[in-house]
Design an enzyme around this catalytic site. Sequence first.
Site, short mmCIF file in Angstrom:
data_model
loop_
_atom_site.label_atom_id
_atom_site.label_comp_id
_atom_site.label_asym_id
_atom_site.label_seq_id
_atom_site.Cartn_x
_atom_site.Cartn_y
_atom_site.Cartn_z
N GLY A 12 35.97 40.58 43.01
CA GLY A 12 36.54 41.19 42.33
C GLY A 12 38.15 41.52 43.09
N ASP A 13 39.20 42.54 42.78
CA ASP A 13 40.24 42.56 43.63
C ASP A 13 40.24 41.36 44.83
OD1 ASP A 13 39.14 45.48 43.77
OD2 ASP A 13 37.78 44.61 45.38
N LYS A 16 44.37 40.42 41.08
CA LYS A 16 44.42 41.10 39.01
C LYS A 16 45.94 41.08 39.00
CE LYS A 16 40.35 41.44 38.87
NZ LYS A 16 39.85 41.50 39.73
N LYS A 18 48.60 41.63 39.77
CA LYS A 18 50.08 41.40 40.93
C LYS A 18 50.21 40.39 39.87
CE LYS A 18 51.84 38.34 43.29
NZ LYS A 18 52.74 38.51 45.04
N ASN A 38 36.09 51.67 36.89
CA ASN A 38 35.56 51.19 38.75
C ASN A 38 36.84 50.51 38.62
OD1 ASN A 38 34.52 49.52 36.41
ND2 ASN A 38 33.33 48.53 36.72
N GLY A 40 40.12 48.52 39.78
CA GLY A 40 41.40 49.54 40.40
C GLY A 40 42.57 47.83 40.88
N HIS A 41 43.60 48.37 39.77
CA HIS A 41 45.05 47.21 40.37
C HIS A 41 45.80 47.51 40.66
CE1 HIS A 41 42.09 44.88 36.49
NE2 HIS A 41 41.52 45.36 37.19
N ARG A 142 22.35 51.67 22.24
CA ARG A 142 22.67 51.46 20.88
C ARG A 142 23.08 53.95 21.15
NH1 ARG A 142 18.57 47.92 17.71
NH2 ARG A 142 18.05 48.99 20.29
N GLN A 223 36.75 43.27 37.23
CA GLN A 223 35.32 43.20 38.50
C GLN A 223 36.14 41.64 38.63
OE1 GLN A 223 35.15 45.51 35.28
NE2 GLN A 223 35.56 46.56 37.08
N THR A 238 27.74 44.71 38.02
CA THR A 238 28.71 45.30 37.57
C THR A 238 27.88 45.56 35.62
OG1 THR A 238 29.99 47.01 36.70
CG2 THR A 238 30.54 44.88 36.98
N THR A 298 40.51 50.17 46.29
CA THR A 298 41.77 50.42 45.54
C THR A 298 41.31 52.14 44.05
OG1 THR A 298 43.13 48.65 45.41
CG2 THR A 298 43.53 50.21 43.81
N CYS A 412 49.95 32.52 45.43
CA CYS A 412 51.17 34.58 45.60
C CYS A 412 50.88 34.35 47.49
CB CYS A 412 50.41 35.39 45.49
SG CYS A 412 49.91 35.64 43.54
P1 GDP Z 1 43.01 43.58 41.06
O1 GDP Z 1 41.56 44.55 40.85
O2 GDP Z 1 42.05 41.95 40.93
O3 GDP Z 1 43.85 44.02 40.60
O4 GDP Z 1 43.42 42.93 43.25
P2 GDP Z 1 43.91 44.91 43.62
O5 GDP Z 1 44.71 45.41 43.62
O6 GDP Z 1 41.63 45.43 44.46
O7 GDP Z 1 43.49 44.59 45.48
C1 GDP Z 1 44.68 43.24 45.83
C2 GDP Z 1 45.47 43.90 46.34
O8 GDP Z 1 45.99 42.48 47.06
C3 GDP Z 1 46.75 44.97 46.39
O9 GDP Z 1 46.82 46.02 47.27
C4 GDP Z 1 47.54 43.90 45.94
O10 GDP Z 1 49.03 43.94 46.07
C5 GDP Z 1 47.15 43.03 47.43
N1 GDP Z 1 47.59 41.56 46.26
C6 GDP Z 1 47.80 40.76 46.03
N2 GDP Z 1 48.23 39.47 45.89
C7 GDP Z 1 48.55 39.30 47.07
C8 GDP Z 1 49.70 38.91 48.36
O11 GDP Z 1 49.65 36.96 47.68
N3 GDP Z 1 49.75 39.08 49.28
C9 GDP Z 1 49.20 40.20 50.12
N4 GDP Z 1 49.79 40.21 51.33
N5 GDP Z 1 48.74 40.76 48.95
C10 GDP Z 1 48.59 40.64 47.76
P1 IMO Z 2 38.38 45.06 40.39
O1 IMO Z 2 39.12 45.12 38.61
C1 IMO Z 2 35.55 44.96 43.42
C2 IMO Z 2 31.61 46.75 42.19
C3 IMO Z 2 30.56 47.50 43.32
C4 IMO Z 2 29.47 47.96 42.88
C5 IMO Z 2 29.18 46.94 41.80
C6 IMO Z 2 29.10 47.80 40.65
O2 IMO Z 2 39.26 46.06 40.64
O3 IMO Z 2 38.41 43.45 40.44
P2 IMO Z 2 29.71 49.57 38.58
O4 IMO Z 2 30.50 51.07 39.36
O5 IMO Z 2 30.98 48.23 38.46
O6 IMO Z 2 28.58 49.82 38.43
O7 IMO Z 2 29.50 49.37 40.65
O8 IMO Z 2 30.21 47.06 41.22
N1 IMO Z 2 32.74 46.64 41.81
C7 IMO Z 2 33.93 45.96 41.74
N2 IMO Z 2 34.10 45.37 42.81
N3 IMO Z 2 36.65 45.62 42.59
C8 IMO Z 2 35.92 45.89 41.01
O9 IMO Z 2 37.30 46.26 40.40
C9 IMO Z 2 35.05 46.13 40.81
N4 IMO Z 2 34.62 46.81 40.10
C10 IMO Z 2 33.29 47.06 40.32
O10 IMO Z 2 31.55 47.95 43.74
O11 IMO Z 2 29.50 47.06 43.90
MG MG Z 3 40.87 45.72 42.64
#
Ligand code: GDP
Ligand code: IMO
Ligand code: MG
Length: 427
Positions: A12-13, A16, A18, A38, A40-41, A142, A223, A238, A298, A412
């Site tokens: 995760g994180d 996606k 961006k 859950n 955070g994008h 269900r 995720q 998750t 996030t 990126c």
């Molecule tokens: P997601 O959950 O997959 O959408 O990712 P998140 O938003 O939770 O975390 C990704 C973080 O990386 C965010 O703060 C974005 O703004 C940042 N980000 C994405 N691509 C880049 C990159 O190429 N360079 C940097 N420095 N930050 C990036």
């Molecule tokens: P994005 O979409 C990172 C993790 C939680 C925990 C596990 C289960 O931003 O990539 P949950 O609340 O889903 O039952 O928690 O999954 N988790 C994530 N980690 N990015 C996420 O989403 C996540 N969504 C859930 O931290 O370990």
């Molecule tokens: Mg995220």
Amino acid sequence: MPVIAIIGAQWGDEGKGKVIDQLAEKAKVVVRFSGGDNAGHTVINPQGKFALHLIPSGIFYPETTCIIGNGVAINPAALIDEIDQIIRRGVDTSRLLISDRAHLIMPYHLLLDGMEEEARGGQAIGTTRKGIGPAFADKAARLGIRAGDLLDKKAFLDRLRSVLGYKNAILTKLYGASPLSLDEVYHQYCQYGERLAPYIKDTTLVAEEALARKELVLLEGAQGSLLDPDFGTYPYATSSSPLAGGACLGSGISPTKINAILGIFKAYCTRVGAGPMPTELKDKTGDLIRERAGEYGTTTGRARRCGWFDAVAARFSTRINGFTGMAITRLDILDSFPSLKICTGYKLDGETINYFPQSIAALDRCKPVYEELPGWQVSTTHIRRFEDLPPQARQYISRLTELTSCPAKLVCVGPEREQTIEVSPIL
Ligand code: GDP
Ligand code: IMO
Ligand code: MG
């Protein structure tokens, strides 16, 4: 017809939000297909910096319809709050749609997520406590209540009465908590229903019409693959599928319609919450990555665990998703390291393995086998063409694509929309 699925390839994180914000410029429909709030994008574009949890990251384009698909579990209070927040910032939400089949997160899901985590003690999963696990468990059992149920108040009351009786028994008898009031929950959710009614419909028809017009449709993952309840580090996972397979189930779009599956990888690894992460760096290097990258969640603000790129895990996620290409994000975070490591295998009980084990006990014992590559030690944030990257950065990317057998499509080099290098066509 083209459909591109955008899938989190690690824990995760990966960035996606961006990538979708950038690709959605050409898309007519973006469907978020799994998870809930859950997720955070983060999206940074000319309209500002946004942290989206339920609303698809294509919402910033006036021509793009954004669907919260049937595979998402929606907390209506969180969604209304998110809609209000972005409206206040001048974003038009009139093209937002909610699948009538999407399950709802109910007040007892939130309570139970917290109580179940407390009960796990030292084995807590580290969930986001957004009620995700209990809501998807109810879907399978269900016992779920869906967005479409809010449109028929009489039927909703009957359904809620029977489900809440059961949930109150668990809250009071198992956890010694107070029961929830049928009247209060009913009236609260009727209000949510009135507010959300204009958005709720059979969204599969909207996607189908776009496909018939041969318009670009994006499937937005939440995720990451290693949090998948089947293939991830179960039970530290998750509760809905972030995989390409989950994209079909959570959107109602057939696998035969998907033309490209883009795996989003960070140039290193992070994980938030508990569970195995073989390349985690519990040292100064890990701290350095976290501080340089601002690796804090996030959704929950928790510090993310950081480590080197894990090519064993990446190969696994490429295989189970069938990625047709990879986007490598956050390359710029590695700009100042004199050398970089990539994990190419694990040492498990004295043996070197190159597969991702099923068992979390085995994964916990896996020690990464590293290959070291030279760093480039210049800033890449301004670069927009692959050939302009320093040779060491190109070598690093080539090695990642070689180890995963997956071609690079995007790289990126910063969080802003234009800080993206197109390496080769996605479609
Ligand atoms: P997601 O959950 O997959 O959408 O990712 P998140 O938003 O939770 O975390 C990704 C973080 O990386 C965010 O703060 C974005 O703004 C940042 N980000 C994405 N691509 C880049 C990159 O190429 N360079 C940097 N420095 N930050 C990036
Ligand atoms: P994005 O979409 C990172 C993790 C939680 C925990 C596990 C289960 O931003 O990539 P949950 O609340 O889903 O039952 O928690 O999954 N988790 C994530 N980690 N990015 C996420 O989403 C996540 N969504 C859930 O931290 O370990
Ligand atoms: Mg995220």
